[in-house]
Design a protein around this motif. Structure first.
Motif, short mmCIF file in Angstrom:
data_model
loop_
_atom_site.label_atom_id
_atom_site.label_comp_id
_atom_site.label_asym_id
_atom_site.label_seq_id
_atom_site.Cartn_x
_atom_site.Cartn_y
_atom_site.Cartn_z
N LYS A 82 59.49 -70.61 22.70
CA LYS A 82 58.03 -70.76 22.65
C LYS A 82 57.64 -72.23 22.51
CE LYS A 82 57.14 -66.06 21.29
NZ LYS A 82 56.31 -65.12 20.58
N ILE A 83 58.40 -72.99 21.76
CA ILE A 83 58.14 -74.43 21.65
C ILE A 83 58.36 -75.12 22.99
CG2 ILE A 83 59.01 -76.59 20.64
CD1 ILE A 83 59.39 -75.01 18.00
N ASP A 84 59.35 -74.67 23.74
CA ASP A 84 59.59 -75.25 25.07
C ASP A 84 58.41 -75.06 26.01
OD1 ASP A 84 62.05 -76.31 24.44
OD2 ASP A 84 63.21 -74.72 25.40
N ALA A 85 57.60 -74.05 25.76
CA ALA A 85 56.43 -73.79 26.60
C ALA A 85 55.21 -74.62 26.18
CB ALA A 85 56.09 -72.29 26.57
N ALA A 103 51.83 -68.61 14.07
CA ALA A 103 51.71 -67.30 14.73
C ALA A 103 52.98 -66.47 14.54
CB ALA A 103 51.41 -67.48 16.22
N GLU A 104 54.13 -67.14 14.53
CA GLU A 104 55.41 -66.44 14.41
C GLU A 104 55.86 -66.25 12.96
OE1 GLU A 104 57.08 -64.90 16.80
OE2 GLU A 104 55.46 -65.49 18.14
N GLY A 105 55.29 -67.01 12.04
CA GLY A 105 55.75 -66.95 10.65
C GLY A 105 57.17 -67.49 10.51
N HIS A 106 57.52 -68.44 11.36
CA HIS A 106 58.86 -69.04 11.37
C HIS A 106 58.68 -70.53 11.65
CE1 HIS A 106 63.21 -68.53 11.47
NE2 HIS A 106 63.25 -69.35 12.50
N VAL A 160 52.96 -77.10 18.07
CA VAL A 160 54.11 -76.44 17.44
C VAL A 160 53.67 -75.74 16.16
CG1 VAL A 160 56.33 -76.84 16.29
CG2 VAL A 160 55.85 -77.91 18.50
N MET A 161 52.76 -76.36 15.42
CA MET A 161 52.24 -75.73 14.20
C MET A 161 51.59 -74.40 14.52
SD MET A 161 49.04 -75.26 12.45
CE MET A 161 48.04 -76.43 13.30
N GLU A 162 50.85 -74.33 15.63
CA GLU A 162 50.20 -73.08 16.03
C GLU A 162 51.25 -72.00 16.35
OE1 GLU A 162 47.06 -72.37 15.80
OE2 GLU A 162 46.30 -74.38 15.40
N VAL A 163 52.29 -72.39 17.07
CA VAL A 163 53.37 -71.45 17.39
C VAL A 163 54.03 -70.96 16.10
CG1 VAL A 163 55.67 -71.23 18.46
CG2 VAL A 163 53.81 -72.41 19.69
N ALA A 212 49.95 -84.51 19.01
CA ALA A 212 49.42 -83.34 19.74
C ALA A 212 50.51 -82.28 19.88
CB ALA A 212 48.89 -83.77 21.10
N PHE A 213 51.74 -82.72 20.18
CA PHE A 213 52.86 -81.78 20.27
C PHE A 213 53.07 -81.08 18.92
CE2 PHE A 213 57.41 -81.01 19.55
CZ PHE A 213 57.66 -80.10 20.56
N PHE A 214 53.07 -81.84 17.82
CA PHE A 214 53.25 -81.25 16.49
C PHE A 214 52.15 -80.23 16.19
CE2 PHE A 214 55.86 -84.86 14.32
CZ PHE A 214 56.99 -84.42 14.96
#
Length: 131
Positions: free
Chosen positions: A108-111, A71-74, A65-68, A60-62
């Motif tokens: 953003k991942i920390d959030a 969205a960021e292209g990074h 993170v994939m969504e972040v 679920a975390f992964f």
């Protein structure tokens, strides 16, 4: 700069060979904004590692993170071992080092909501309190 300052920014998929590479000093200045992350010795990448509550929580975390990342292209390197040991590595591959965008994505991942192993969380909090 704070984690909130970093989260308010965006990479916008702008990373490339012309992305400014951070100096070791700049990396050291930004690290306090993402305290769960550690820089490697060369200051060319940052990593976050933890133990998830279970396999489902890790996946679920992964997914989040994939969504972040999309969205960021990074995109970070994601590692899952022992079914719930998670490591996230960030660097700007095109420049062979760290850019400000790595810290933006780290914040953003920390959030991202994360279900940690209760044992890992207790030990981690005790370690932080001792520092």
């Amino acid at each position: 700069m704070s984690a909130d300052d970093l989260r308010s920014q965006s990479c916008g998929g702008q990373c490339g060979k012309d992305t400014p590479k951070l100096s070791k000093e700049e990396v050291s200045e930004l690290l306090p904004a993402v305290p769960d992350w550690a820089a490697n010795e060369e200051r060319t990448s940052i990593s976050k590692a933890f133990v998830a509550k279970n396999f489902k929580a890790a996946i679920a975390f992964f997914t989040e993170v994939m969504e972040v990342a999309e969205a960021e292209g990074h995109h970070p390197d994601l590692h899952l071992t022992n079914y719930r040991d998670v490591t996230v590595d960030l660097s700007t591959h095109a420049i062979g080092g760290l850019s400000k965008y790595d810290f933006v994505v780290a914040a953003k991942i920390d959030a991202v909501p994360t279900e940690y192993s209760p044992k890992w969380l207790r030990e981690h909090k005790a370690k932080l309190a001792a520092s």
